[in-house]
Design a protein around this motif. Structure first.
Motif, PDB file in Angstrom:
ATOM      1  N   PRO A   1       4.495  -9.850  -6.643  1.00  0.00           N
ATOM      2  CA  PRO A   1       4.949  -9.679  -4.937  1.00  0.00           C
ATOM      3  C   PRO A   1       3.738  -9.792  -4.088  1.00  0.00           C
ATOM      4  CG  PRO A   1       4.545  -7.523  -5.659  1.00  0.00           C
ATOM      5  CD  PRO A   1       4.605  -8.516  -7.313  1.00  0.00           C
ATOM      6  N   PHE A   2       4.074 -10.148  -2.425  1.00  0.00           N
ATOM      7  CA  PHE A   2       2.902 -10.616  -1.462  1.00  0.00           C
ATOM      8  C   PHE A   2       3.281  -9.037  -0.731  1.00  0.00           C
ATOM      9  CE2 PHE A   2       1.626 -12.506   2.094  1.00  0.00           C
ATOM     10  CZ  PHE A   2       0.445 -12.388   1.794  1.00  0.00           C
ATOM     11  N   GLY A   3       2.826  -8.906   0.189  1.00  0.00           N
ATOM     12  CA  GLY A   3       2.762  -8.042   1.519  1.00  0.00           C
ATOM     13  C   GLY A   3       2.119  -7.153   1.786  1.00  0.00           C
ATOM     14  N   GLY A   4       1.861  -6.546   2.756  1.00  0.00           N
ATOM     15  CA  GLY A   4       0.976  -5.958   3.605  1.00  0.00           C
ATOM     16  C   GLY A   4       1.119  -4.178   4.058  1.00  0.00           C
ATOM     17  N   PHE A   5      -0.245  -3.622   3.770  1.00  0.00           N
ATOM     18  CA  PHE A   5       0.078  -2.367   4.525  1.00  0.00           C
ATOM     19  C   PHE A   5      -0.323  -2.438   5.609  1.00  0.00           C
ATOM     20  CE2 PHE A   5      -1.713  -1.608   0.101  1.00  0.00           C
ATOM     21  CZ  PHE A   5      -0.881  -1.721  -0.627  1.00  0.00           C
ATOM     22  N   GLY A   6      -0.224  -1.307   6.452  1.00  0.00           N
ATOM     23  CA  GLY A   6      -0.735  -1.328   8.177  1.00  0.00           C
ATOM     24  C   GLY A   6       0.105  -1.922   8.705  1.00  0.00           C
ATOM     25  N   GLN A   7      -0.544  -2.411  10.062  1.00  0.00           N
ATOM     26  CA  GLN A   7      -0.243  -3.317  10.699  1.00  0.00           C
ATOM     27  C   GLN A   7      -0.265  -5.221  10.670  1.00  0.00           C
ATOM     28  OE1 GLN A   7      -0.821  -2.497  13.932  1.00  0.00           O
ATOM     29  NE2 GLN A   7      -0.744  -0.679  12.840  1.00  0.00           N
ATOM     30  N   SER A   8      -0.226  -4.681   8.873  1.00  0.00           N
ATOM     31  CA  SER A   8       0.363  -6.206   8.485  1.00  0.00           C
ATOM     32  C   SER A   8       1.299  -6.273   8.386  1.00  0.00           C
ATOM     33  CB  SER A   8      -0.404  -6.353   6.754  1.00  0.00           C
ATOM     34  OG  SER A   8      -2.179  -7.067   7.329  1.00  0.00           O
ATOM     35  N   GLY A   9       2.452  -5.617   8.501  1.00  0.00           N
ATOM     36  CA  GLY A   9       3.636  -5.390   8.678  1.00  0.00           C
ATOM     37  C   GLY A   9       4.526  -4.661   6.784  1.00  0.00           C
ATOM     38  N   TYR A  10       5.562  -4.823   6.430  1.00  0.00           N
ATOM     39  CA  TYR A  10       6.131  -4.179   5.680  1.00  0.00           C
ATOM     40  C   TYR A  10       7.153  -4.942   5.066  1.00  0.00           C
ATOM     41  CZ  TYR A  10       9.402  -2.459   9.403  1.00  0.00           C
ATOM     42  OH  TYR A  10       9.248  -2.625  10.945  1.00  0.00           O
ATOM     43  N   GLY A  11       7.474  -4.918   3.560  1.00  0.00           N
ATOM     44  CA  GLY A  11       8.502  -5.811   2.808  1.00  0.00           C
ATOM     45  C   GLY A  11       8.092  -6.444   2.613  1.00  0.00           C
ATOM     46  N   LYS A  12       7.925  -6.894   1.350  1.00  0.00           N
ATOM     47  CA  LYS A  12       7.729  -8.245  -0.211  1.00  0.00           C
ATOM     48  C   LYS A  12       8.369  -9.529   0.001  1.00  0.00           C
ATOM     49  CE  LYS A  12       4.172  -4.761  -1.081  1.00  0.00           C
ATOM     50  NZ  LYS A  12       3.064  -5.323  -0.998  1.00  0.00           N
ATOM     51  N   GLU A  13       6.938 -10.225  -0.078  1.00  0.00           N
ATOM     52  CA  GLU A  13       7.876 -11.324  -0.251  1.00  0.00           C
ATOM     53  C   GLU A  13       7.337 -11.671  -1.679  1.00  0.00           C
ATOM     54  OE1 GLU A  13       8.779 -13.535   2.039  1.00  0.00           O
ATOM     55  OE2 GLU A  13       7.723 -13.533   4.147  1.00  0.00           O
ATOM     56  N   LEU A  14       8.303 -12.807  -2.175  1.00  0.00           N
ATOM     57  CA  LEU A  14       7.912 -13.409  -3.712  1.00  0.00           C
ATOM     58  C   LEU A  14       8.468 -12.204  -4.251  1.00  0.00           C
ATOM     59  CD1 LEU A  14       4.790 -15.301  -3.654  1.00  0.00           C
ATOM     60  CD2 LEU A  14       6.412 -16.065  -2.754  1.00  0.00           C
TER      61      LEU A  14
ATOM     62  N   ALA B   1     -14.779  -2.887   4.131  1.00  0.00           N
ATOM     63  CA  ALA B   1     -13.604  -2.707   4.082  1.00  0.00           C
ATOM     64  C   ALA B   1     -12.291  -2.630   4.428  1.00  0.00           C
ATOM     65  CB  ALA B   1     -13.269  -3.380   2.290  1.00  0.00           C
ATOM     66  N   ASN B   2     -12.460  -0.863   4.359  1.00  0.00           N
ATOM     67  CA  ASN B   2     -11.272  -0.452   4.565  1.00  0.00           C
ATOM     68  C   ASN B   2     -11.242   0.083   6.381  1.00  0.00           C
ATOM     69  OD1 ASN B   2     -10.160  -0.470   2.574  1.00  0.00           O
ATOM     70  ND2 ASN B   2     -10.444   1.190   1.615  1.00  0.00           N
ATOM     71  N   ASP B   3     -12.707  -0.765   6.871  1.00  0.00           N
ATOM     72  CA  ASP B   3     -12.193   0.211   8.220  1.00  0.00           C
ATOM     73  C   ASP B   3     -11.905  -1.380   8.936  1.00  0.00           C
ATOM     74  OD1 ASP B   3     -12.678   1.293  10.502  1.00  0.00           O
ATOM     75  OD2 ASP B   3     -15.532   1.333  10.925  1.00  0.00           O
ATOM     76  N   VAL B   4     -10.717  -0.928   9.043  1.00  0.00           N
ATOM     77  CA  VAL B   4     -10.103  -2.026   9.989  1.00  0.00           C
ATOM     78  C   VAL B   4      -8.809  -1.642   9.621  1.00  0.00           C
ATOM     79  CG1 VAL B   4     -11.291  -4.167  10.110  1.00  0.00           C
ATOM     80  CG2 VAL B   4      -9.195  -3.865   8.231  1.00  0.00           C
ATOM     81  N   ASN B   5      -7.437  -2.229  11.066  1.00  0.00           N
ATOM     82  CA  ASN B   5      -6.106  -1.687  10.716  1.00  0.00           C
ATOM     83  C   ASN B   5      -4.445  -3.022   9.946  1.00  0.00           C
ATOM     84  OD1 ASN B   5      -6.260  -0.163  12.536  1.00  0.00           O
ATOM     85  ND2 ASN B   5      -6.286  -0.819  14.309  1.00  0.00           N
ATOM     86  N   TYR B   6      -5.608  -3.891   9.237  1.00  0.00           N
ATOM     87  CA  TYR B   6      -5.164  -4.619   8.737  1.00  0.00           C
ATOM     88  C   TYR B   6      -4.993  -4.423   6.991  1.00  0.00           C
ATOM     89  CZ  TYR B   6      -4.857  -8.001  12.622  1.00  0.00           C
ATOM     90  OH  TYR B   6      -4.870  -8.470  13.861  1.00  0.00           O
ATOM     91  N   GLY B   7      -4.656  -4.676   6.189  1.00  0.00           N
ATOM     92  CA  GLY B   7      -3.808  -3.823   5.170  1.00  0.00           C
ATOM     93  C   GLY B   7      -3.800  -5.474   3.803  1.00  0.00           C
ATOM     94  N   LEU B   8      -3.618  -6.205   4.371  1.00  0.00           N
ATOM     95  CA  LEU B   8      -2.935  -8.015   3.760  1.00  0.00           C
ATOM     96  C   LEU B   8      -3.450  -7.855   2.414  1.00  0.00           C
ATOM     97  CD1 LEU B   8      -0.599  -9.082   4.164  1.00  0.00           C
ATOM     98  CD2 LEU B   8      -1.762 -11.035   4.924  1.00  0.00           C
ATOM     99  N   SER B   9      -4.657  -8.882   2.480  1.00  0.00           N
ATOM    100  CA  SER B   9      -5.249  -8.813   1.460  1.00  0.00           C
ATOM    101  C   SER B   9      -6.895  -8.656   1.176  1.00  0.00           C
ATOM    102  CB  SER B   9      -5.178 -10.283   1.032  1.00  0.00           C
ATOM    103  OG  SER B   9      -5.369 -10.988   1.449  1.00  0.00           O
TER     104      SER B   9
END
Length: 489
Positions: free
Chosen positions: A455-468, A411-419
């Motif tokens: 709040p909604f927002g990701g880690f890593g390559q999913s960006g930074y900052g929060k929506e909602l 699960a964790n072995d990708v660059n994305y970290g959104l959901s």
């Protein structure tokens, strides 16, 4: 899998607006240069103007002029404006839903479900505007009284995506206006229609220049990012675009908020309700034709329930009704554009050169428009492109694992970290994994749901900052400390 082929003509909604920029309360026409296509039929439907740097500059000047008064409005007044805008959107809900469905290729049933969400969101920010900075005023130094003020950033540039044009725009507009900023909004060049209607609705509610809309492509977006009069840029888009914006924004040191891609893992454990999970995830993987950064696109199943889960899951995927977005029975529509179609087909072609095996789908649907069958791939390797990169289409990979540790590692072995989501009845496991999964949102026995309060927002390559949530108000605010000497006043 059921397809709906009886209607393939273009269903242009009756109240389709003329496309133009909306600047300072006025409509600014220009010659259409970006060709628009109906995803359902691949027919040309018109063209959209593209704002150049001069047009963007005009919009920024209008926003800056409006900011001088808008920043002085009270939170209650801004809340009243947002509630009135919510009323207008609610009244126009069916027009907006039909336009969104037609322009994006989104099933009409899904489009109709989205409008109440954005009405609720505006009402949430109408209330959130009245919640001030939490730091208490007081004496933190003898003889000095400290006050903390939350102030607007200024003019903000908002760049919305094509998969949820209206919903994502309101995700940004709500907190930006509630915090006292003025806005220059650019929708995707592919999906401008509902944003233009939103501007018309806002024109009857908001003061001129508070909300400006410029239509255009990447050139327009670059002009927004480069403009020295814009203090902040918020983007929802792909990682490549996010990196370019972050780099360009550094030239003027403007604030950047990025909501980027995702590659959501779905962990199905041996104690899960397999019947329920298989039905739910068939929907969650292919909603909006998989063009969702939180789509349940990377399913990881425990060995002991793999066979039973897959039998039910694939059967549910095959039952999904693919067809005309205007048909209320349609569950999966077309991809948004021919370019997106070719991109997804490229992923499938390259996956075919690996060990990946297609259990269902895998081909273009034999009908007009940009349709691909809902596709399930198994026997994929963790380092395969289709596992590591965001496909953004109706493609789900399924992997099997023998233990909780292996499932977490995959699960964790990708660059994305959104959901991510966990499917289990084990409370101890839930507590462990919600902590150990490196994703900004983790659902348990569910997927996709967002609420205004959280709040909604990701880690890593999913960006930074929060929506909602109230946290997004902080994204669009700056904090000022005022210290007053008690002996000199």
């Amino acid at each position: 899998m059921t397809t709906s082929t009886e209607r393939v003509q273009s269903h242009i909604p009756a109240e389709t607006p003329e496309l133009a920029h909306f600047i300072g309360g006025e409509w600014v026409p220009s010659h259409g240069v970006f060709t628009l296509t109906d995803p359902n039929t691949a027919e040309l439907t018109g063209s959209s103007p593209v704002a150049d740097s001069d047009t963007v500059d005009r919009a920024v000047k209008a926003a800056r002029a409006a900011f001088e008064e808008w920043r002085r409005t009270t939170p209650r007044e801004r809340g009243e404006y947002l509630n009135r805008l919510a009323d207008r959107i609610d009244e126009a809900s069916e027009q907006l839903a039909q336009l969104e469905s037609w322009n994006v290729g989104k099933p009409i049933s899904n489009a109709r479900e989205e409008i109440p969400l954005l009405v609720d969101l505006l009402r949430f920010y109408a209330g959130a505007a009245r919640l001030g900075e939490n730091t208490a005023a007081g004496e933190y130094e003898r003889g000095m009284t400290s006050i903390v003020l939350r102030e607007p950033v200024g003019v903000v540039g908002l760049i919305a995506p094509w998969n949820y044009p209206l919903l994502e725009a309101v995700w940004k507009i709500g907190p930006a206006l509630a915090a006292g900023n003025t806005v220059v909004l650019k929708p995707s060049e592919l999906t401008p229609y509902t944003t233009v209607v939103l501007a018309k609705l806002a024109a009857s509610v908001l003061p001129a220049g508070v909300l400006n809309v410029v239509l255009g492509d990447g050139m327009t977006g670059a002009a927004i990012v480069d403009h020295p009069g814009i203090e902040m840029v918020s983007l929802t888009g792909d990682g490549g675009t996010g990196k370019k914006i972050a780099a360009a924004a550094s030239n003027t040191l403007k604030r950047v908020h990025l909501e980027l891609g995702g590659k959501a893992p779905v962990l199905v454990f041996d104690d899960s309700d397999v019947e329920y999970a298989s039905e739910y995830l068939a929907m969650a993987g292919f909603t909006n034709t998989g063009q969702d950064c939180t789509a349940a696109c990377r399913v990881i199943v425990h060995d002991s329930v793999y066979e039973s889960f897959m039998e039910k899951y694939v059967a549910n995927v095959r039952r999904l009704r693919v067809g005309d977005p205007a048909d209320p029975e349609t569950q999966v529509g077309p991809l948004v554009s021919e370019r997106q179609l070719e991109r997804v087909l490229g992923f499938l072609e390259r996956a075919g050169e690996t060990s990946a095996r297609v259990l269902t789908g895998g081909s273009r649907v034999d009908r007009p428009g940009f349709f691909i069958e809902p596709t399930v791939l198994v026997d994929v390797n963790q380092d395969d492109e289709v596992v590591q990169k965001e496909v953004f289409g109706p493609v789900v990979t399924v992997q099997r694992a023998a233990s909780e540790e292996e499932m977490l590692r995959l699960a964790n072995d990708v660059n994305y970290g959104l959901s991510a989501s966990i499917w289990t009845r084990d409370l101890s496991r839930t507590i462990r994994l919600t902590k150990d999964l490196s994703f900004g949102t983790v659902w348990v026995n569910g997927h996709l749901t967002t609420v205004a309060e959280m709040p909604f927002g990701g880690f890593g390559q999913s960006g930074y900052g929060k929506e909602l949530s109230g946290r997004s108000m902080d994204e669009y605010s700056q904090v000022k400390h005022v210290m007053i000497s008690q002996t000199r006043v």
